[in-house]
Design an enzyme around this catalytic site. Structure first.
Site, PDB file in Angstrom:
ATOM      1  N   LYS A 108       0.685  -1.013  -0.112  1.00 30.18           N
ATOM      2  CA  LYS A 108       0.085   0.139  -0.111  1.00 30.18           C
ATOM      3  C   LYS A 108       0.897   1.338  -0.066  1.00 30.18           C
ATOM      4  CE  LYS A 108      -4.655   0.830   0.200  1.00 30.18           C
ATOM      5  NZ  LYS A 108      -5.607  -0.127  -0.343  1.00 30.18           N
ATOM      6  N   ASP A 148      -6.654   4.313  -4.663  1.00 29.30           N
ATOM      7  CA  ASP A 148      -7.342   3.943  -3.421  1.00 29.30           C
ATOM      8  C   ASP A 148      -8.160   5.461  -3.128  1.00 29.30           C
ATOM      9  OD1 ASP A 148      -7.852   2.277  -0.878  1.00 29.30           O
ATOM     10  OD2 ASP A 148      -7.156   3.853   0.038  1.00 29.30           O
TER      11      ASP A 148
HETATM   12  P1  NAD Z   1     -12.855   8.004  -2.224  1.00 32.83           P
HETATM   13  O1  NAD Z   1     -12.032   8.974  -2.088  1.00 32.83           O
HETATM   14  O2  NAD Z   1     -13.536   7.797  -3.809  1.00 32.83           O
HETATM   15  O3  NAD Z   1     -14.507   8.247  -1.543  1.00 32.83           O
HETATM   16  C1  NAD Z   1     -14.547   8.251  -0.034  1.00 32.83           C
HETATM   17  C2  NAD Z   1     -15.872   8.639   0.405  1.00 32.83           C
HETATM   18  O4  NAD Z   1     -15.995   8.717   1.738  1.00 32.83           O
HETATM   19  C3  NAD Z   1     -16.075   9.806  -0.087  1.00 32.83           C
HETATM   20  O5  NAD Z   1     -17.608  10.230  -0.624  1.00 32.83           O
HETATM   21  C4  NAD Z   1     -16.040  10.811   1.355  1.00 32.83           C
HETATM   22  O6  NAD Z   1     -16.908  12.084   1.368  1.00 32.83           O
HETATM   23  C5  NAD Z   1     -16.513   9.834   2.115  1.00 32.83           C
HETATM   24  N1  NAD Z   1     -16.154  10.079   3.519  1.00 32.83           N
HETATM   25  C6  NAD Z   1     -14.996  10.497   3.969  1.00 32.83           C
HETATM   26  N2  NAD Z   1     -15.105  10.668   5.291  1.00 32.83           N
HETATM   27  C7  NAD Z   1     -16.411  10.509   5.859  1.00 32.83           C
HETATM   28  C8  NAD Z   1     -17.268  10.282   6.829  1.00 32.83           C
HETATM   29  N3  NAD Z   1     -16.657  10.453   8.207  1.00 32.83           N
HETATM   30  N4  NAD Z   1     -18.392  10.115   6.846  1.00 32.83           N
HETATM   31  C9  NAD Z   1     -19.215   9.631   5.597  1.00 32.83           C
HETATM   32  N5  NAD Z   1     -18.361   9.774   4.685  1.00 32.83           N
HETATM   33  C10 NAD Z   1     -17.127  10.086   4.745  1.00 32.83           C
HETATM   34  O7  NAD Z   1     -12.455   6.813  -1.658  1.00 32.83           O
HETATM   35  P2  NAD Z   1     -12.627   5.343  -2.393  1.00 32.83           P
HETATM   36  O8  NAD Z   1     -11.892   4.651  -3.174  1.00 32.83           O
HETATM   37  O9  NAD Z   1     -14.177   5.060  -2.576  1.00 32.83           O
HETATM   38  O10 NAD Z   1     -12.493   4.074  -1.261  1.00 32.83           O
HETATM   39  C11 NAD Z   1     -13.395   4.262   0.099  1.00 32.83           C
HETATM   40  C12 NAD Z   1     -12.986   3.069   1.025  1.00 32.83           C
HETATM   41  O11 NAD Z   1     -12.829   1.605   0.039  1.00 32.83           O
HETATM   42  C13 NAD Z   1     -11.413   3.165   1.471  1.00 32.83           C
HETATM   43  O12 NAD Z   1     -11.454   2.426   2.597  1.00 32.83           O
HETATM   44  C14 NAD Z   1     -10.658   2.146   0.498  1.00 32.83           C
HETATM   45  O13 NAD Z   1      -9.341   1.825   1.075  1.00 32.83           O
HETATM   46  C15 NAD Z   1     -11.531   1.107   0.253  1.00 32.83           C
HETATM   47  N6  NAD Z   1     -11.362   0.542  -1.045  1.00 32.83           N
HETATM   48  C16 NAD Z   1     -11.294   1.177  -2.476  1.00 32.83           C
HETATM   49  C17 NAD Z   1     -10.840   0.724  -3.418  1.00 32.83           C
HETATM   50  C18 NAD Z   1     -11.044   1.160  -5.013  1.00 32.83           C
HETATM   51  O14 NAD Z   1     -10.860   0.471  -5.755  1.00 32.83           O
HETATM   52  N7  NAD Z   1     -11.083   2.308  -5.046  1.00 32.83           N
HETATM   53  C19 NAD Z   1     -10.517  -0.846  -3.363  1.00 32.83           C
HETATM   54  C20 NAD Z   1     -10.763  -1.607  -2.160  1.00 32.83           C
HETATM   55  C21 NAD Z   1     -11.198  -0.790  -1.083  1.00 32.83           C
END
Ligand code: NAD
Length: 412
Positions: A108, A148
């Site tokens: 990561k 991510d």
């Molecule tokens: P992103 O940055 O696109 O979106 C994050 C979202 O969470 C945003 O809408 C933000 O406003 C919201 N958020 C942040 N803090 C918050 C809070 N306190 N309350 C409510 N909403 C809140 O990120 P993403 O890529 O969608 O990733 C989200 C999660 O999924 C992370 O934990 C990431 O590690 C995990 N993940 C992502 C992927 C990927 O392909 N992008 C793959 C596996 C896991």
């Protein structure tokens, strides 16, 4: 409440005990090899802002384990990124890739930055500096970054382009790229689609019908999960993001909400629903936490109405909350299974880059769903046989596979 790293390590330790790994593999130092990363890379990136002044950023890349293949894992841009968080996320990647049976290890990366405070040109300079510093540590057969939180195809394109200046051009150095630069159809949507795929399996198991869904986080994962639910006719009745929460018991118009978010920067003020004061305790049958770590805690777990939680985010549930949910008979589909769709399609992208032959989106999705359904069935079977939670079952399967490979490889 422990840190995410402490929580992750303690579950690995518990799983090793359950599998009696110490007794079965005496002297193999399994716990140390699972909890101390192969390599910790930490550095400073100094970037010139558009005003001409300089700004310094803390950067990380953790290569946790390559026992099953090249290191693989996303890059996070967030103001709270720190060494321990990136270490925990890297450990989870090792477990995740093992669980869903793809030939990768775990890694990561991250930069402590709020990307919204930088202009696109400043961000590009930061990404290029980050890539340049890592040019000897990444590569299609060494370590393959992906998006991510806070990063997307745009940043992956800059990484690909910067890498190509210093090494042989290789599309497979990074996944989650734009389609024009060797990205895969369906990669952007894959994590959200995978969350919904595992949700459907769990809902079937619980006999849920005509259920409603609440989604926390409306970024890449949350909005694509919402869109997939919407397309399948499953009502999404509540959504929250950093700007606020919105509910509509008749179901939210998700495509309109995505448009609103893209125009305004968040879901707050979306006219198709009412604002919601307390998102986690709002009525819904299924909850998809798709924001970040430690969102479901001992403080709010008791108030959760959902019967099923599917973890789109990494580490959204603390161990204390897990216990409360178990006592309430809430089924939790763990992150390393539920959000593995992203890394599965990243693997498909890497395979397509190596083949130079690109698949139809339908092929990508079918292969994704087949793998996830199989993984879900294996986790369910292990959990039932061992009389443990799905999370513990998933850790057992993943750890058993990693340890088998460690032992087979020898130590010289
Ligand atoms: P992103 O940055 O696109 O979106 C994050 C979202 O969470 C945003 O809408 C933000 O406003 C919201 N958020 C942040 N803090 C918050 C809070 N306190 N309350 C409510 N909403 C809140 O990120 P993403 O890529 O969608 O990733 C989200 C999660 O999924 C992370 O934990 C990431 O590690 C995990 N993940 C992502 C992927 C990927 O392909 N992008 C793959 C596996 C896991």
């Amino acid at each position: 409440m422990g840190t995410v790293l402490e929580n992750a390590i303690s579950l690995v330790q518990k799983t090793a005990d359950l599998l009696t790994l110490g007794k079965r593999y005496p002297g193999m130092q399994i716990i140390e090899r699972m909890t101390i990363p192969d390599k910790v890379i930490m550095f400073r990136a100094t970037v010139q802002l558009d005003t001409g002044s300089l700004k310094v950023f803390n950067c990380y890349r953790i290569q946790h384990s390559d026992v099953l293949g090249p290191y693989k894992g996303g890059i996070r841009f967030h103001p709270e990124v720190d060494l321990d968080e990136v270490k925990a996320l890297a450990l989870w990647m090792t477990l995740k890739t093992a669980l869903v049976d793809i030939p990768y290890g775990g890694a990561k990366g991250g930069i402590t930055v709020d990307p919204k405070t930088l202009t696109p040109t400043e961000l590009e300079r930061l990404v290029r500096k980050y890539t340049f510093r890592l040019v000897n540590d990444i590569g299609p057969n060494i370590d393959i970054p992906a998006p991510d939180m806070g990063t997307s195809a745009r940043e992956m394109a800059w990484i690909f382009d910067e890498y190509r200046k210093h090494r042989d051009s290789a599309y497979g150095v990074v996944t989650g790229k734009p389609i024009a630069l060797g990205g895969s159809l369906g990669r952007k949507e894959a994590t959200g689609r995978g969350v919904v795929c595992t949700m459907l399996e769990a809902a079937k198991e619980l006999g849920l019908e005509n259920y409603t869904v609440g989604i926390q986080g409306f970024g890449n994962v949350g909005s694509h999960a919402a869109l997939d639910c919407h397309a399948r006719g499953i009502k999404v009745t509540g959504v929250s993001d950093i700007t606020g929460s919105v509910q509509n018991p008749d179901g939210l118009d998700i495509p309109a909400m995505i448009k609103h978010r893209d125009q305004t920067g968040g879901i707050e003020g979306f006219p198709g629903g009412k604002p919601l004061a307390d998102f986690t305790s709002a009525p819904c049958d299924v909850l998809l936490p798709c924001a970040k770590e430690n969102m479901i805690t001992a403080d709010n777990a008791a108030g959760i109405k959902a019967k099923l939680i599917v973890e789109g985010a990494n580490g959204p549930t603390t161990p204390e909350a897990d216990q409360i949910l178990e006592s309430k008979n809430v089924l939790v589909v763990p992150d390393i299974l539920a959000n593995a769709g992203g890394v599965i399609v990243s693997y498909f992208e890497w395979v397509q880059n190596r083949e130079g032959f690109y698949w139809e989106e339908e092929d990508v999705n079918n292969r994704l769903f087949t793998r996830l359904r199989k993984a879900y069935a294996c986790v369910r079977d292990t959990a039932t046989r061992k009389k443990v939670s799905l999370r513990q079952g998933a850790y057992c399967l993943a750890l058993e596979k990693i340890v088998r490979a460690m032992v087979d490889r020898g130590v010289q």
